[in-house]
Design an enzyme around this catalytic site. Structure first.
Site, PDB file in Angstrom:
ATOM      1  N   LYS A 492       0.756  -1.204   0.015  1.00 11.37           N
ATOM      2  CA  LYS A 492      -0.010   0.125  -0.058  1.00 11.37           C
ATOM      3  C   LYS A 492       0.863   1.385  -0.076  1.00 11.37           C
ATOM      4  CE  LYS A 492      -0.285  -0.040   4.955  1.00 11.37           C
ATOM      5  NZ  LYS A 492      -1.395   0.023   6.243  1.00 11.37           N
ATOM      6  N   TYR A 717      14.825  31.245   3.549  1.00 11.42           N
ATOM      7  CA  TYR A 717      13.717  32.104   4.013  1.00 11.42           C
ATOM      8  C   TYR A 717      13.500  32.466   5.236  1.00 11.42           C
ATOM      9  CZ  TYR A 717      11.188  31.093  -0.568  1.00 11.42           C
ATOM     10  OH  TYR A 717      11.037  31.103  -1.890  1.00 11.42           O
TER      11      TYR A 717
END
Length: 822
Positions: A492, A717
Site C-alpha cells: 500500500k 527564507y
C-alpha cells in the site's frame, strides 16, 4: 522450492551412497552457493568445484548456519567430526548429481517447458516470451542468463507445480554439453534464435555447432525458428520431421508470415496465419535485434495456444532487458549505445543495425574489443571490417591483442589499445560532439567503464531501490517462520514510497503468497501491470465493487453494513467473491467486535456468495515491549473470535495477526499467515535485528551550487539559517515538494556528503534546501545521500519526532525511481 526429497531418494537419484546421517529427513531446497541459505534445516548443499573455489571448503561455514544436508564428492576427505547432526551423501561427481536431481524434478512437472537456444537473443526471447505468456499463464523462467551446466538445474529447481508453463534458456560452448542440458530441460517446445560466431572455437565447424545445439529439440513436439536464417533453417528442415517445425519469415512461404513496417518510435508487425487470417501487432521499438526477438516470442506464444489479442496485451507491457543495447546520454549532445556484454559477429551485426536506426549524428563512433571464442579469427575479422565499412563508421577505438589486424582495413584515424585501461587513460570526452557512439565488447574487457566515462552526469533527485536488499529482507523474515506459513506483503501507499508495481513484480518472483493494498485503485493498477498474486484491499468503497470483481481483488469486510452491501451486490449480479474479515481486538479503528460475531455468522449464512479467505486483526503495540500484555490479550481474543467463526464454516480460512514487528516478537502466533510491511523495506521497528536487515531505498540528490559565506550571514527564507563562522554552504536539488520534510530545517536534518554527515541550514524550500559543508571537500555536481546506507532512516525519523513509515511514503512521485540488482 523443489518437491520434497528424502536423503535415501537423493542417494538413488545421484547414484551415490550415504556416508553419514539420517535417510529420512526432508529436503526441499537445493543450493550451490553458500550465500543462498534460506531454510537451512531442509536445504541440500551441493559442493561443486569451480575454477576459483571449491564448495567443499564452505561446508564448515554452512553447518554453523544450520545446513544439515550435503552432497559431496566421493573421496573428498571432508571431516565430519563435530557434525553428528549432518547428513552427507557422496557421489562420483556432484555436478552430475546436481543435473540428475534436476532431471528428476523436471520429470515431476507435467506442463509445457519451452527450451531456447541459439547464438544471440536467448535471454531477451526468454524474458519477453515469459512476459507475454504471463498474460494468461503462471510462468516459471530461468533467471537472468542461467543457461549453463549449473544455471539450468538451478532454473529447474525454481519450477513449481502451480506453474502452467516454464521457459528455460540453454547455452553451450563445446560439444557434448547440450545433451546434458536437454536431458534436464526436456523441452516440449523448442526455439532456435539464430546461428552466429559465438563460441565458434569450441567446434570444428558451424555445422557441428548446429548439430550440437539442436540436440535440445530431440524430444520437442514443436520447434520455432526463422526461415530467413538460411543455414539453421536448412539444417532443421533436413533433420526434423516437417510436422514438428513451426517457421516464421518476413516473406511468404513459412508457417507464419510476420512482415514489419517501421514508424518513428514503434513498429507494426502484420501477422498472416496458416488459415490466412490477419492480425496487426504493435511493438515499441524499431531495431532489427528487437524485431527478430519479439517475433520469435510471438510465434512461440501462438504455438502454445495464446490468442493474438492476448499476445498484444503482453507486448504492451514489455520491459527492457538489462545489458542489451540501451541508449544513454553522452557528452556534448552525443548518444551512447551500451552493448557492453556482447561479443560475437551476429551480435555486432545486430548492434550496428540498431545504431543505423538511430537519428542522424555528426559521426558514427565504435568502441570494439577482441572477438573471443570465434574460431577462425582471420575470416571473422575480415567480416568485421566489412560490417564496419558497410555501416560507414567514421572512427573506431579497438581494444585487445588481435583487433589491430583491422587497422589497414578501416578509415584513417582509428586507434587501437592493448587494454581498456590504456584507452581510458587517453579518452577525452571533449573529442566527442553530437556523435553516435556504440560500445560493444566482451565482458572481461570491462567496457562498462567506457560507458560510465562517456555518460553525461544526470543531475537531480533519484530514489534507488535495491531489489537484492529487498530479497534479503524477505528471506530474513521467512527464516523466522515455519515452512508452511504464508506471507502477505503490504504494498500500500506506493509500496511505502518505493513504487508498487516494480516491487510487486519482484515479490511475485519471490513467490510471496498475497499482496495487500489500501484502495481498490491500487489493486487495479497492479493488475493492469500484470501482477497475478492474490490482492487484499484494506479500504474498499461501495462504488468500487465492480472493479473488485472485474480485477479479481479481495476486499476487507469490517462491519455488518458493509458485509450486507457487498453480499447484495454479489447476489444481484450472480457473482461470488473472496473476502477478508477484519476483527477488532483492540485497535478500535475498523473491524467486527466480539459482540457482533453472532450477527456476522448470520450474514455469512445468508450470503454464501461471499467466501471467507481470511480472518485477521491488527496489533496495537507489537513493536514495544511495554504493550506485551495488551498484545497477548489481543491475540487470545482473536483466536477465540476466529474459532467461534470457523467452527460454523465448512472450510478453514487463513488467520493472520502478526505484522513485521509481531513476526519478531510473537512468532508462536504466526498461525497460517503473517503480514510483512515495513520490515521488508529495511526497518526493524523492534530494534532487535537492525543489523540483520538491509535498507532497500537510497534517496540521492546532487549539489547545484556552492557558496562561501561569512560569519553572521543568513541563509534561506525568513533568514532562519545563520553562519556562526566563515564557511561554505551547498544548495541541493531536493525540497518539501519532493517529500523532504520541512521539519528537517535548521539543523534538524543531516545528509551524507562524500562520507561526511552535514547539517541542513535554514528552512527547507519547496524544490531545494541548503546544507552547511564547512570543512568538507566538495564540488558542484557531487552526489548527496539523503538516506540509505550510512544514514539511518530510523534515526532521521527520530530527529523530527516521526516514524520511518512517514518518511518513506512522503517521497513525491516526481522523484525518479531506479531499480537495480547489485
Amino acid at each position: 522450492m523443489i518437491q520434497s526429497l528424502l536423503p535415501s531418494q537423493v542417494c538413488e537419484i545421484v547414484q551415490g551412497f550415504l556416508l553419514h546421517g539420517s535417510q529420512e529427513q526432508i529436503i526441499n531446497q537445493i543450493i550451490v552457493d553458500s550465500r543462498n541459505v534460506v531454510y537451512p534445516e531442509t536445504t541440500l548443499f551441493v559442493a561443486l568445484k569451480g575454477a576459483k573455489s571449491d564448495g567443499h571448503d564452505f561446508i564448515e561455514e554452512l553447518y554453523k548456519k544450520g545446513v544439515r544436508h550435503f552432497l559431496i564428492r566421493k573421496g573428498s576427505g571432508i571431516n565430519i567430526a563435530g557434525k553428528e547432526e549432518g547428513t552427507f551423501i557422496a557421489c562420483e561427481d556432484p555436478l552430475s548429481g546436481l543435473q540428475l536431481l534436476a532431471a528428476y524434478q523436471r520429470q515431476l512437472y507435467k506442463n509445457p517447458v519451452v527450451g531456447i537456444t541459439g547464438s544471440n537473443g536467448k535471454t531477451i526471447v526468454k524474458e519477453w516470451l515469459g512476459q507475454i505468456l504471463g498474460q494468461r499463464f503462471a510462468v516459471a523462467k530461468s533467471p537472468k542468463s542461467y543457461n549453463s551446466q549449473v544455471g539450468v538445474p538451478l532454473s529447474i529447481f525454481g519450477i513449481a507445480q502451480y506453474h502452467q508453463v516454464a521457459v528455460m534458456e540453454a547455452g553451450i560452448s563445446k560439444p557434448a554439453e547440450m545433451v546434458k542440458l536437454a536431458n534436464m530441460i526436456q523441452a516440449s517446445l523448442g526455439i532456435f534464435t539464430n546461428i552466429g560466431t559465438a563460441h565458434e572455437e569450441g567446434f570444428s565447424s558451424q555445422d557441428e555447432k548446429l548439430e550440437e545445439k539442436t540436440k535440445l529439440f530431440e524430444k520437442s513436439k514443436f520447434i520455432v525458428y526463422r526461415k530467413d536464417q538460411v543455414k539453421s533453417a536448412r539444417y532443421l528442415e533436413a533433420n526434423f520431421e516437417a510436422e514438428r517445425l513451426v517457421s516464421w519469415s518476413q516473406e511468404p512461404g513459412a508457417t507464419y508470415t510476420l512482415s514489419v513496417k517501421k514508424e518513428i518510435d514503434k513498429s507494426k508487425i502484420l501477422l498472416l496465419k496458416p488459415d490466412l487470417s490477419l492480425f496487426t501487432f504493435w511493438v515499441p521499438f524499431t531495431d532489427a535485434a528487437s524485431l527478430e526477438n519479439v517475433r520469435h516470442a510471438i510465434v512461440a506464444a501462438l504455438t502454445l495456444g495464446m490468442e493474438a489479442v492476448e499476445i498484444q496485451e503482453g507486448l504492451d507491457h514489455l520491459k527492457a532487458v538489462d545489458m542489451r543495447l540501451t541508449l544513454k546520454t553522452g557528452p556534448n549532445d552525443s548518444l551512447v549505445i551500451d552493448d557492453t556484454y556482447n561479443n560475437d559477429l551476429a551480435g555486432l551485426r545486430l548492434a550496428l543495425d540498431f545504431m543505423a536506426a538511430q537519428r542522424s549524428k555528426k559521426r558514427k563512433v565504435l568502441f570494439l574489443s577482441d572477438m573471443l571464442q570465434v574460431g577462425d579469427a582471420k575470416t571473422v575479422y575480415e567480416e568485421v571490417a566489412e560490417l564496419i565499412n558497410h555501416h560507414q563508421i567514421d572512427y573506431v577505438f579497438g581494444v585487445g591483442k588481435e583487433i589491430p589486424v583491422l587497422k589497414d582495413k578501416l578509415s584513417e584515424g582509428s586507434v587501437f589499445y592493448p587494454d581498456t585501461e590504456s584507452l581510458l587513460a587517453n579518452l577525452d570526452q571533449n573529442q566527442f560532439d553530437n556523435d553516435l557512439i556504440l560500445v560493444t565488447g566482451a565482458r572481461n574487457f570491462g567496457f562498462e567503464k567506457i560507458v560510465n566515462s562517456l555518460q553525461q552526469r544526470i543531475h537531480g533527485t533519484v530514489l534507488e531501490i535495491n531489489l537484492n536488499a529487498l530479497t534479503h529482507n524477505y528471506n530474513f523474515y521467512k527464516t523466522k517462520l515455519l515452512p508452511d506459513t504464508k506471507v502477505m506483503v503490504m504494498v500500500k501507499a506506493f509500496a511505502y514510497g518505493g513504487g508498487a508495481t516494480e516491487i510487486a513484480n519482484h515479490l511475485q518472483q519471490l513467490k510471496a503468497d498475497y499482496l495487500a493494498v489500501a484502495y481498490t485503485d491500487e489493486g487495479v493498477a497492479l493488475r493492469e501491470q500484470g501482477i497475478t498474486l492474490p490482492i487484499m484491499v484494506l479500504n474498499p468503497m461501495q462504488e468500487s465493487f465492480v472493479n473488485l470483481q472485474k480485477f479479481d481483488l479481495e476486499p476487507v469486510v469490517y462491519s455488518p453494513l458493509f458485509f450486507l452491501q457487498l453480499g447484495k451486490f454479489c447476489r444481484n449480479n450472480r457473482l461470488s467473491m473472496k473476502i477478508h474479515l477484519d476483527l477488532d481486538t483492540g485497535m478500535h479503528r475498523l473491524g467486527f467486535e466480539e459482540n457482533q460475531v453472532e450477527d456476522l455468522l448470520q450474514l455469512i449464512k445468508d450470503y454464501p456468495e461471499l467466501t471467507i479467505a481470511s480472518l485477521y486483526t491488527h496489533l496495537v503495540g507489537a513493536d514495544e515491549g511495554a504493550h506485551q500484555d495488551y498484545s497477548l490479550e489481543q491475540l487470545e481474543l482473536f483466536i477465540r473470535m476466529s474459532a467461534q467463526i470457523t467452527e460454523n464454516l465448512a472450510y478453514q480460512p487463513l488467520r493472520h495477526a502478526l505484522n513485521s514487528a509481531g513476526i519478531i516478537r510473537y512468532p508462536e502466533y504466526q498461525m497460517e499467515m503473517v503480514r510483512l510491511g515495513i520490515g521488508l523495506y529495511g526497518v526493524e521497528v523492534n530494534g532487535k535485528f537492525d543489523q540483520a536487515l538491509k535498507p532497500i531505498s537510497t534517496l540521492k540528490t546532487t549539489i547545484s551550487q556552492i557558496k562561501e559565506l561569512k560569519k553572521g550571514e543568513t541563509v534561506g527564507y525568513s533568514r532562519k539559517g545563520e553562519m556562526h563562522e566563515n564557511g561554505k554552504i551547498a544548495t541541493i536539488a531536493i525540497g518539501y515538494a519532493d517529500g523532504y520534510d520541512r521539519r528537517f530545517s535548521n539543523g534538524k536534518g543531516i545528509v551524507l556528503l562524500n562520507g561526511h554527515p552535514v547539517p541542513v541550514i535554514g528552512n527547507v524550500c519547496m524544490d531545494m534546501c541548503m546544507i552547511d559543508i564547512t570543512g568538507v571537500e566538495a564540488k558542484e555536481g557531487d552526489e548527496v545521500t539523503i538516506y540509505g546506507p550510512g544514514i539511518s532512516l530510523k534515526e532521521l525519523a527520530q530527529r523530527i519526532g516521526t516514524i520511518p513509515y512517514e518518511l518513506l511514503t512522503n517521497i513525491s512521485s516526481r522523484v525518479k525511481r531506479v531499480y537495480y540488482l547489485d
